[in-house]
Write a protein that holds these residues in place. Structure first.
Motif, PDB file in Angstrom:
ATOM      1  N   GLU A 186       0.747  -1.226  -0.078  1.00 59.10           N
ATOM      2  CA  GLU A 186      -0.024  -0.070   0.166  1.00 59.10           C
ATOM      3  C   GLU A 186       0.906   1.317  -0.050  1.00 59.10           C
ATOM      4  N   ASP A 187       2.196   1.232  -0.525  1.00 56.51           N
ATOM      5  CA  ASP A 187       2.826   2.289  -0.572  1.00 56.51           C
ATOM      6  C   ASP A 187       3.183   2.635  -2.052  1.00 56.51           C
ATOM      7  N   GLU A 188       4.285   3.405  -2.218  1.00 53.49           N
ATOM      8  CA  GLU A 188       4.700   3.988  -3.441  1.00 53.49           C
ATOM      9  C   GLU A 188       5.249   2.922  -4.484  1.00 53.49           C
ATOM     10  N   HIS A 189       5.294   1.624  -3.813  1.00 54.58           N
ATOM     11  CA  HIS A 189       5.586   0.722  -4.906  1.00 54.58           C
ATOM     12  C   HIS A 189       4.790  -0.322  -5.464  1.00 54.58           C
ATOM     13  N   ASN A 190       3.383   0.117  -5.413  1.00 55.21           N
ATOM     14  CA  ASN A 190       2.250  -0.474  -5.814  1.00 55.21           C
ATOM     15  C   ASN A 190       1.194   0.483  -6.727  1.00 55.21           C
ATOM     16  N   GLY A 191       0.200   0.004  -7.378  1.00 53.78           N
ATOM     17  CA  GLY A 191      -0.597   0.763  -8.251  1.00 53.78           C
ATOM     18  C   GLY A 191       0.024   0.941  -9.796  1.00 53.78           C
ATOM     19  N   SER A 192       0.402   2.000 -10.049  1.00 58.29           N
ATOM     20  CA  SER A 192       0.681   2.195 -11.356  1.00 58.29           C
ATOM     21  C   SER A 192       1.838   1.540 -11.949  1.00 58.29           C
ATOM     22  N   LEU A 193       2.048   1.119 -13.016  1.00 63.57           N
ATOM     23  CA  LEU A 193       3.154   0.205 -13.499  1.00 63.57           C
ATOM     24  C   LEU A 193       4.246   1.048 -13.080  1.00 63.57           C
ATOM     25  N   ASP A 194       4.416   2.169 -13.274  1.00 69.01           N
ATOM     26  CA  ASP A 194       5.639   3.052 -12.749  1.00 69.01           C
ATOM     27  C   ASP A 194       6.037   2.896 -11.731  1.00 69.01           C
ATOM     28  N   ASN A 195       4.950   2.913 -10.529  1.00 63.30           N
ATOM     29  CA  ASN A 195       5.154   2.439  -9.331  1.00 63.30           C
ATOM     30  C   ASN A 195       5.903   0.963  -9.053  1.00 63.30           C
ATOM     31  N   ARG A 196       5.114   0.088  -9.702  1.00 62.13           N
ATOM     32  CA  ARG A 196       5.804  -1.340  -9.591  1.00 62.13           C
ATOM     33  C   ARG A 196       7.088  -1.429 -10.021  1.00 62.13           C
ATOM     34  N   LEU A 197       7.413  -0.435 -11.039  1.00 65.14           N
ATOM     35  CA  LEU A 197       8.914  -0.789 -11.569  1.00 65.14           C
ATOM     36  C   LEU A 197       9.944   0.255 -10.879  1.00 65.14           C
ATOM     37  N   ARG A 198       9.144   0.851  -9.783  1.00 64.74           N
ATOM     38  CA  ARG A 198      10.242   1.938  -9.268  1.00 64.74           C
ATOM     39  C   ARG A 198      11.442   1.331  -8.614  1.00 64.74           C
ATOM     40  N   PHE A 199      11.220   0.095  -7.850  1.00 68.04           N
ATOM     41  CA  PHE A 199      12.584  -0.812  -7.395  1.00 68.04           C
ATOM     42  C   PHE A 199      13.655  -0.752  -8.215  1.00 68.04           C
ATOM     43  N   THR A 200      12.822  -1.490  -9.350  1.00 69.23           N
ATOM     44  CA  THR A 200      13.914  -2.052 -10.449  1.00 69.23           C
ATOM     45  C   THR A 200      14.430  -0.519 -11.077  1.00 69.23           C
ATOM     46  N   ARG A 201      14.022   0.427 -11.470  1.00 69.12           N
ATOM     47  CA  ARG A 201      14.547   1.680 -11.680  1.00 69.12           C
ATOM     48  C   ARG A 201      15.648   1.795 -10.859  1.00 69.12           C
ATOM     49  N   ARG A 202      15.375   2.007  -9.643  1.00 69.06           N
ATOM     50  CA  ARG A 202      16.254   2.380  -8.604  1.00 69.06           C
ATOM     51  C   ARG A 202      17.607   1.494  -8.601  1.00 69.06           C
ATOM     52  N   VAL A 203      17.536   0.115  -8.919  1.00 68.80           N
ATOM     53  CA  VAL A 203      18.617  -0.708  -8.929  1.00 68.80           C
ATOM     54  C   VAL A 203      19.333  -0.474 -10.096  1.00 68.80           C
ATOM     55  N   LEU A 204      18.578  -0.030 -11.051  1.00 71.18           N
ATOM     56  CA  LEU A 204      19.313   0.014 -12.292  1.00 71.18           C
ATOM     57  C   LEU A 204      20.214   1.129 -12.277  1.00 71.18           C
ATOM     58  N   ASP A 205      19.569   2.308 -11.541  1.00 71.73           N
ATOM     59  CA  ASP A 205      20.310   3.703 -11.568  1.00 71.73           C
ATOM     60  C   ASP A 205      21.474   3.449 -10.537  1.00 71.73           C
ATOM     61  N   SER A 206      21.345   2.747  -9.554  1.00 84.31           N
ATOM     62  CA  SER A 206      22.442   2.575  -8.564  1.00 84.31           C
ATOM     63  C   SER A 206      23.567   1.654  -9.209  1.00 84.31           C
ATOM     64  N   ILE A 207      23.052   0.679  -9.928  1.00 88.18           N
ATOM     65  CA  ILE A 207      24.282   0.087 -10.627  1.00 88.18           C
ATOM     66  C   ILE A 207      24.887   0.841 -11.624  1.00 88.18           C
ATOM     67  N   ARG A 208      24.308   1.633 -12.604  1.00 84.63           N
ATOM     68  CA  ARG A 208      24.875   2.549 -13.621  1.00 84.63           C
ATOM     69  C   ARG A 208      25.867   3.756 -12.904  1.00 84.63           C
ATOM     70  N   ASP A 209      25.337   4.132 -11.695  1.00 86.09           N
ATOM     71  CA  ASP A 209      26.190   5.022 -10.938  1.00 86.09           C
ATOM     72  C   ASP A 209      27.682   4.351 -10.870  1.00 86.09           C
ATOM     73  N   ARG A 210      27.624   3.194 -10.733  1.00 82.73           N
ATOM     74  CA  ARG A 210      28.883   2.312 -10.209  1.00 82.73           C
ATOM     75  C   ARG A 210      29.651   1.943 -11.400  1.00 82.73           C
ATOM     76  N   VAL A 211      29.106   1.315 -12.512  1.00 86.68           N
ATOM     77  CA  VAL A 211      29.638   0.658 -13.617  1.00 86.68           C
ATOM     78  C   VAL A 211      29.831   1.515 -14.797  1.00 86.68           C
ATOM     79  N   GLY A 212      29.043   2.700 -14.670  1.00 85.83           N
ATOM     80  CA  GLY A 212      28.968   3.515 -16.001  1.00 85.83           C
ATOM     81  C   GLY A 212      28.156   2.999 -17.205  1.00 85.83           C
TER      82      GLY A 212
END
Ligand code: FMN
Ligand code: SF4
Length: 679
Positions: A186-212
């Motif tokens: 019942e938080d910002e990780h559910n509901g719209s598709l973008d919400n459900r993709l929120r954590f995946t995007r965060r993971v991708l961002d944090s990976i790219r920050d490190r590996v370029g």
């Protein structure tokens, strides 16, 4: 220059993949304490030698310590892994093969009662049946640390010199957020598709920050859960589009289906008897919808289908994963015009079922795979004299011994009492669902024919026939016969499972199948009887039924049982059978008490393994140089295993496969290989 579409290079960003063949992520459980040591390295190196363009190492290498290994998974969360992976990468690169790794947080797809006994977690506390885990709902601080863990793990993989990584997103933590079946937050990780993709995007961002931006990062993701309560096809394709749209991803490795139960998993990783390449067209759709590099694997076991997948633009890279477990040299053989030499994957899925039972992955008919430290994938010709080899029995053990001995360059003569080769494999291949098993026999027969091996069918060889060959070495691979004489009374009234498999007993009515083996033969007999319309009761003294059959192989049997009025009775054993008019009365006892039960039935089938056909072995034993003895210590060390106990004799004698004791196809093939490889 070859025109074979499969052998054309593929450009993935800066990386040129030399052809279109890859092995997708699969944890073979060869790791030692979570690290890919020599066994692991040589396993991947063999595929590199065999010409594969890319090998995706690991399967679900763990980014976080709280996600305990479900089946020997690599510990991507430890710095110590870097030098091991570097060695694999360096070795494979030398042969022109790209090396990547799949990393993940398993989410609810593991157990809490191991490693550090930390709770399994998931977006929502939805149980995963396959691992019996009740996960806790991931909190904000869990997501913070896991996103960081992904990034650090990716950094390690880059430091190891790997060509890229792939994030696992089917049945694990990341996609758990995407799926309405597993996300009830019942938080910002559910509901719209973008919400459900929120954590995946965060993971991708944090990976790219490190590996370029240059390091290759892909996703192995579900694009349709084929599940009324899960991600639909339209939503899945939209997920692909949005993740491609982030610009953070370099390829999509497409999965269709869900994997939380054995039955569901078997649709994602189909086993023999199920349709071939069932999701290939779907993967092609994802490719045309996203116009992005698409990889895919799901029972594309033959090169013709793989070629079609590339030629028709369905895939950029074809995953032939089990196919490479069966034969790591596919691309090399293709490029040499030796397609016919490729050892076929027969879909038995012995490999995968073993890891879920806590063992390492082994191929049912390639005993060298995973044993590259000690067993050769390619048999090299002997530098010694050409020997005369007699092989008695053309079941899997005898055929393998003959194949390997012939490849060594020896003169081989095979005797077979039956009109055909294959022994129990031929029997098991009688049912349509398991008919692909015959590939184990046919491939070897073709290899023997090419090597000029003489096979005498319909020949019941006696000691004199073998001695007339003046052999240097004799393999007794005469197999076994069903052992049904195990009852206190009524042994003569029962049939063996072989009677059913061979078609000799085509029973309908009420049939009691007593399975005191736990493997395929009893279950296959039950399945065939059900197909004929019999009402079957399987009785077993075990705690579970058919415990030697792994989860994926279990599915087909369970489906057959489920679709009929059949019963399964555990914890009971058949004691005796008597006749009562037209009926049989089966008496059942139990290891757990004195009480007995009876069943009135039309037929009783007993599966209790085989007893060796060893008469010829014992006839020859006193005349052999080693008196039949095998020095097991020497065998394990890879040294001469045959002591000269009778040094004046002319030949060495060894008994292999079920002629020794009732075992399985892999054991027979392994016997054939290890006793013949140094001849
Ligand atoms: C022993 C074994 C372990 C596997 N482990 C994983 C895994 O950890 N992650 C994954 O994404 N797929 C895993 N797979 C699935 C394979 O990557 C592949 O999707 C599957 O075998 C179907 O492809 P194939 O028909 O070419 O073998 C595993 C497969 C096998 C045989
Ligand atoms: S065990 Fe069966 S499915 Fe697995 S690689 Fe060998 S032949 Fe293929």
């Amino acid at each position: 220059m070859t025109r074979d579409p499969l052998l054309q290079p593929f450009q993935l960003k800066h990386l040129t993949l030399r052809n279109r063949l890859m092995s997708t992520a699969h944890e073979p459980a060869y790791s030692e304490d979570g690290l890919p040591t020599d066994r692991y390295r040589l396993y991947h190196l063999e595929k590199a030698k065999g010409g594969i363009a890319m090998t995706m190492t690991a399967g679900s290498a763990l980014v976080s310590e709280d996600s305990p290994a479900a089946f020997g998974n690599l510990h991507a969360y430890r710095d110590e892994i870097v030098p091991h992976l570097k060695r694999i990468a360096d070795d494979c690169h030398e042969y022109g093969t790209a090396v990547m790794i799949q990393i993940t947080h398993l989410g609810r797809r593991t157990n809490w009662n191991k490693a550090d006994w930390l709770p399994v977690l998931a977006p929502s506390p939805v149980r995963e049946p396959a691992h019996r885990a009740f996960p806790k709902e991931a909190e904000d601080w869990d997501l913070d640390r896991i996103a960081e863990d992904y990034a650090t793990a990716a950094e390690r993989m880059q430091a190891a010199g790997l060509d890229g990584i792939e994030l696992e997103a089917y049945g694990h933590l990341l996609d758990g957020f995407w799926s309405p079946a597993t996300n009830f937050r019942e938080d910002e990780h559910n509901g719209s598709l973008d919400n459900r993709l929120r954590f995946t995007r965060r993971v991708l961002d944090s990976i790219r920050d490190r590996v370029g931006a240059d390091f290759i990062v892909g996703l192995r993701l579900v694009a349709d859960e084929q599940w009324d309560k899960g991600i639909s096809k339209d939503e899945g394709i939209e997920i692909c589009r949005r993740l491609v749209g982030t610009g953070q991803v370099d390829f999509l490795n497409v999965i269709r289906g869900h994997i939380d139960s054995d039955a569901a998993l078997s649709n994602v990783i189909p086993v023999q008897g199920m349709p071939a390449s069932p999701h290939l067209d779907f993967a092609g759709e994802v490719r045309s919808e996203t116009r992005f590099p698409v990889f895919h694997a799901a029972r594309i076991a033959d090169v013709a289908t793989a070629r079609h997948a590339v030629a028709e633009g369905k895939l950029d890279m074809v995953g032939m994963t089990r196919a490479h477990i069966a034969d790591p040299h596919i691309a090399l053989k293709l490029s040499q015009g030796r397609e016919h030499d490729i050892r076929p994957c027969v879909g038995a899925t012995y490999c995968l079922d073993r890891i879920y039972e806590g063992h390492e992955a082994l191929c049912i008919h390639n005993a060298a795979t995973g044993r590259e430290l000690t067993m050769p994938q390619v048999i090299s010709p002997t530098e010694g004299p050409r020997k005369r080899i007699a092989v008695v029995g053309a079941g899997p053990a005898g055929l393998e011994a003959a194949r390997v001995a012939a490849a060594r360059g020896h003169h081989v003569h095979v005797f077979e009492a039956a009109p055909d080769a294959g022994g129990q494999v031929r029997l098991a291949a009688q049912s349509r669902r398991r008919s692909e098993l015959i590939g184990i026999v046919d491939w070897r027969l073709a290899q023997l024919e090419a090597a000029g091996v003489q096979i005498s069918f319909n020949t019941y060889a006696e000691a004199a026939d073998v001695l007339a060959e003046e052999p240097d070495f004799v393999f007794i691979a005469t197999g076994g016969l069903p052992n049904t004489e195990i009852l206190e009374e009524g042994n003569a009234l029962v049939h063996s499972s072989w009677d059913v498999l061979s078609g000799d007993l085509s029973a309908t009515g009420r049939v009691l199948v007593f399975d005191d083996n736990g493997g395929h033969p009893g279950m296959q007999a039950a399945e065939m009887l059900i197909e004929k319309g019999a009402e079957v009761e399987i009785v077993t003294p075990e705690r579970f039924f058919a415990p030697e059959i792994g989860g994926l192989n279990h599915v087909a049997y369970a489906k057959a049982l489920h679709q009929s009025a059949s019963r399964i009775t555990i914890n009971m054993r058949l004691i005796g059978v008597s006749r009562n008019g037209n009926e049989l009365v089966a008496t059942l006892g139990s290891d757990y008490g004195e009480r007995t039960e009876t069943r009135a039935v039309d037929h009783v089938v007993v599966e209790h393994g085989t007893l060796p056909m060893d008469e010829l072995y014992f006839d020859l034993k006193p005349q052999s140089r080693n008196l039949g003895a095998v020095d097991y210590k020497a065998l394990i060390r890879g040294e001469d295993a045959f002591p000269a106990r009778n040094p004046d004799a002319g030949f060495t004698l060894v008994r292999i496969g079920d002629a020794v004791a009732s075992r399985n196809i892999h054991a027979s093939i392994y016997d054939g290989l290890r006793f013949a490889k140094d001849l």
